[in-house]
Each structure stands twice: as C-alpha cells, then as structure tokens.
Design an enzyme around this catalytic site. Structure first.
Site, mmCIF file in Angstrom:
data_model
loop_
_atom_site.group_PDB
_atom_site.id
_atom_site.type_symbol
_atom_site.label_atom_id
_atom_site.label_comp_id
_atom_site.label_asym_id
_atom_site.label_seq_id
_atom_site.Cartn_x
_atom_site.Cartn_y
_atom_site.Cartn_z
ATOM 1 N N GLY A 56 -3.413 3.020 32.324
ATOM 2 C CA GLY A 56 -2.902 3.708 33.509
ATOM 3 C C GLY A 56 -1.744 4.649 33.207
ATOM 4 N N SER A 57 -1.047 4.416 32.108
ATOM 5 C CA SER A 57 0.074 5.288 31.755
ATOM 6 C C SER A 57 -0.364 6.506 30.946
ATOM 7 C CB SER A 57 1.130 4.509 30.957
ATOM 8 O OG SER A 57 1.795 3.597 31.797
ATOM 9 N N SER A 98 5.137 4.786 29.264
ATOM 10 C CA SER A 98 4.696 3.406 29.485
ATOM 11 C C SER A 98 5.365 2.916 30.752
ATOM 12 C CB SER A 98 5.065 2.494 28.316
ATOM 13 O OG SER A 98 4.883 1.142 28.702
ATOM 14 N N SER A 100 5.461 -0.056 32.196
ATOM 15 C CA SER A 100 6.244 -1.292 32.013
ATOM 16 C C SER A 100 7.351 -1.086 30.983
ATOM 17 C CB SER A 100 5.338 -2.430 31.531
ATOM 18 O OG SER A 100 4.823 -2.112 30.242
ATOM 19 N N ARG A 150 -1.338 1.802 37.056
ATOM 20 C CA ARG A 150 -2.301 2.801 37.536
ATOM 21 C C ARG A 150 -1.974 3.279 38.942
ATOM 22 N NH1 ARG A 150 -4.041 -2.196 37.611
ATOM 23 N NH2 ARG A 150 -5.257 -3.085 39.327
ATOM 24 N N GLU A 236 -10.752 -1.413 36.579
ATOM 25 C CA GLU A 236 -9.587 -2.255 36.874
ATOM 26 C C GLU A 236 -9.516 -2.671 38.346
ATOM 27 O OE1 GLU A 236 -5.798 -1.430 34.861
ATOM 28 O OE2 GLU A 236 -6.797 0.267 33.934
ATOM 29 N N HIS A 252 -26.681 16.771 24.978
ATOM 30 C CA HIS A 252 -27.226 16.780 23.620
ATOM 31 C C HIS A 252 -27.490 15.376 23.104
ATOM 32 C CE1 HIS A 252 -26.548 21.123 23.141
ATOM 33 N NE2 HIS A 252 -25.505 20.899 23.919
ATOM 34 N N LYS A 350 -2.707 -9.071 26.137
ATOM 35 C CA LYS A 350 -1.328 -8.708 25.762
ATOM 36 C C LYS A 350 -0.540 -9.958 25.377
ATOM 37 C CE LYS A 350 -0.870 -4.508 28.556
ATOM 38 N NZ LYS A 350 -0.161 -3.800 29.606
HETATM 39 O O1 PA5 Z 1 -3.526 -0.151 34.565
HETATM 40 C C1 PA5 Z 1 -2.969 -0.972 33.836
HETATM 41 O O2 PA5 Z 1 -2.289 -1.913 34.277
HETATM 42 C C2 PA5 Z 1 -3.108 -0.851 32.337
HETATM 43 O O3 PA5 Z 1 -4.105 0.077 32.014
HETATM 44 C C3 PA5 Z 1 -1.757 -0.441 31.744
HETATM 45 O O4 PA5 Z 1 -1.399 0.845 32.195
HETATM 46 C C4 PA5 Z 1 -1.786 -0.482 30.218
HETATM 47 O O5 PA5 Z 1 -2.095 -1.774 29.772
HETATM 48 C C5 PA5 Z 1 -0.475 -0.051 29.581
HETATM 49 O O6 PA5 Z 1 0.618 -0.678 30.167
HETATM 50 P P1 PA5 Z 1 1.853 0.221 30.624
HETATM 51 O O7 PA5 Z 1 1.282 1.184 31.593
HETATM 52 O O8 PA5 Z 1 2.831 -0.687 31.237
HETATM 53 O O9 PA5 Z 1 2.362 0.895 29.388
#
Ligand code: PA5
Length: 357
Positions: A56-57, A98, A100, A150, A236, A252, A350
């Site tokens: 998501g980041s 990021s 988090s 996200r 997700e 292709h 994680k």
């Molecule tokens: O959507 C989510 O929760 C994940 O795809 C996170 O974005 C991913 O694990 C990375 O974590 P962060 O966005 O905290 O860096």
C-alpha cells in the site's frame, strides 16, 4: 438516521474501510498543504528518482510515474525490493515511503541511499523510519497515523506529487488539484453505503464480481499503476484472488491463456480499464481483444476513465478510476461477509520475519 443497507454494510465493514475511501479527497487536500515545506526541503531537481515502498505504500510512486507520463523529464524508478538499483548515486533522490515506518525493505534502502550519497527523504507516519530520518536530519513528511497503509494513499501520493511539481516534472497547482478531485468526489457521493443501488456503480460492479476472479487489464499509460491498485485492493480488502496485466505486452502472451478449459474461464471476470490517452495502437488492441475475450469470460466490463485533457483532467481520470476500484473492493468484501480492514496473513509473515532476526 442510517438506512438499513448502510447499517448492514457497517456491521460487516467493522473497520469502516469505506469511510477511508470517502475521506480520500480530504486526505489529498490536507497532504497538498502539509507537503509544501517538505517539498522545498528536498534536494532540488535530481536526474533520477527512486521511490522505495512496499504494498500500500508503493502505489503512490506508481501513480506518480503514470501521471508524469512518458515525456517525463526524469527517470522515476519504483523499487519494491531489498536493494537500490545500481544506477542510484549522488544525482538520485531516494524517497522512502512506509506508512508504518517499520517495513524492512524500505529501512534497508534508506540506509543504502545514505551510504551511497543519494539525496534521501522519507514519507511515513513515524515508526523506525521516522526516528532514523530525524537522527540523520533528512527531509521527512510525517503523515497522520492510525490508518491501514492502503487507506492512506492520499497522504502518501500527494507529497510525491507536490515534490515532482516543484522539480518541474509534473504540472500541478492548488487550483488544478481541486478541479482534479471533482470527479472522484462526485463518484463517492453516488456510491455511499445506503445510496440508491441504480446509481451506485461500485456496488453494482461488486455484485457482478461475486464468486469471480477479476483480471484487470489496462494500457501501459496513465492507468497502469491503477490496474495494480485494483488488483491489490481486491486482494487485501475483498480477500479475493485478482490479477492484472498491461497492453500491449499481454497481447503477445496472456491472451492465449483464454483458450484454457471452459470451467476455468467461467470463473474469470475481465475488467478493462481504458483511458483516452492510451497509445492509439494500444486502444485498437484493447478494443479488439475485448471483443475476442468477452464471449469467453464469466463476465466482462470496460471502464472508461472520465475527465478532460490537461493536468486537472488527467488527475481526475486517474483518481476517479482509483476510487471506483477502492469502493468496489470494499463492497465486494461486504458481499463476501468479510471485514475489509484486517490483513492477518500479511501481519503473520512480518511477525515471523521479525522474530527470526
Ligand atoms: O496494505 C498494507 O497494509 C500492506 O500492503 C502494507 O502497505 C505493506 O505491508 C508495507 O507496510 P507499510 O505500508 O507500513 O510500509
């Protein structure tokens, strides 16, 4: 008073992911204001940009690259891994994203960027990345915390947009931003929980997707990262298999996979994300391919991005298509009886990696 349909929605969407989508235009407005100081504190006019992020980041980087388009004045590389590309050096800005602030891949690239003498900056809500950025004295955009990453797309993408506009790589100002949000806001308005089904495009699409695997196809232009966003949101939020691919390349190879046995094809739902700015030959390929595949698929829909030309129009086409995918993924989760917010397996993985360090 909330309608029965809205009450039912929130009884499943306990984490209120739909509200986060509804709030996205507000997140973008706020982040645009907040990012002014951040963008001016970043190293000016790099030759190359590496945007480091996972899941998501990472999407904000893809969207920025699509928005900048093929004529962009600078290479924008999205790094979703553990190592910086070999070209990254003193002429490169590495933006570590990021939400988090605790994602190991991004923390590794942060350190590597500093070691290689790159211009390093961060976008985060805090965590270890926030602390390390403060210690190193590098530019940091600290965004509001407490969201699923996200759901923070507006906060993570907009500082990149503002920085790229300061560097002259994209054209965007407050007025165009506001007008670029109009289409997405109107779509949200018609797709609120409890809204009339006939006008709720996202809920209607979610109902058609029930029990199917979405295959999201786009051109390799403005909506390429958006197709990936749709896939990830179905994964997700909806806890659904979903896959994406882009034209012209898929013509292709992947197109042959539609000759698979019928019992496999009938579970597939073809979603074609089309944009008026796709290369004319890509548009022709998309049109031709859709005609060939529609009779083979378990369902199919063409989605045309809506908006004018120019920076505001392009932003509008991008954001409204993203919002339609986000809303649909939340409604599909609810159709499946699943709360869109929890992401158990991502967290378990994680945790295992952390505990083995
Ligand atoms: O959507 C989510 O929760 C994940 O795809 C996170 O974005 C991913 O694990 C990375 O974590 P962060 O966005 O905290 O860096």
């Amino acid at each position: 008073m909330a309608s029965e349909a809205a009450e039912r929605h929130y009884s499943i969407d306990v984490g209120r992911m739909i509200d986060r989508v509804i709030e996205m235009p507000g997140h973008i407005r706020q982040a645009w204001e907040d990012a002014e100081a951040f963008s001016t504190s970043m190293p000016a006019s790099p030759s190359r940009i590496v945007i480091s992020g996972m899941g998501g980041s990472s999407i904000g980087g893809s969207i920025l690259r699509d928005f900048a388009g093929r004529g962009r004045a600078c290479d924008i590389h999205i790094e979703r891994g553990y190592d910086l590309p070999s070209f990254a050096g003193t002429d490169t800005n590495v933006v570590c994203v990021s939400y988090s602030g605790n994602t190991e891949e991004v923390l590794g690239l942060f350190k590597e960027g500093l070691d290689r003498g790159c211009g390093v900056s961060v976008i985060t809500s805090g965590g270890q990345l926030g602390a390390e950025a403060e210690r190193a004295g590098v530019p940091a955009m600290i965004v509001p915390g407490g969201l699923a990453p996200r759901a923070a797309l507006g906060y993570l993408f907009t500082p990149l947009l503002r920085a790229a506009s300061r560097w002259g790589f994209v054209s965007m100002d407050t007025e165009s931003l506001e007008s670029g949000l109009g289409e997405a806001s109107a779509l949200i308005e018609s797709c609120m929980p409890g809204a009339d089904l006939a006008g709720n495009r996202a809920l209607m699409l979610a109902k058609r997707l029930y029990g199917k695997i979405p295959l999201i196809y786009s051109g390799n232009g403005l909506l390429a990262g958006t197709a990936y966003r749709w896939k990830c949101q179905f994964n997700e939020n909806s806890k659904s298999m979903a896959f994406c691919n882009i034209f012209p390349e898929l013509g292709h190879n992947e197109v042959m996979a539609w000759e698979c046995p019928e019992r496999m094809r009938e579970d597939l739902f073809l979603l074609m994300l089309c944009d008026g700015e796709d290369h004319p030959r890509v548009q022709k390929r998309m049109y031709t391919t859709y005609s060939l595949l529609e009779p083979l698929a378990g369902g199919a829909m063409r989605i045309e991005s809506t908006g004018q030309d120019g920076p505001a129009g392009r932003l509008s086409r991008l954001l409204s298509t993203i919002v339609l995918g986000d809303l649909t993924s939340v409604y599909l989760a609810v159709e499946y009886g699943r709360d869109p917010t929890p992401i158990g397996k991502i967290e378990e993985i994680k945790e295992v990696l952390r505990s083995e360090d």
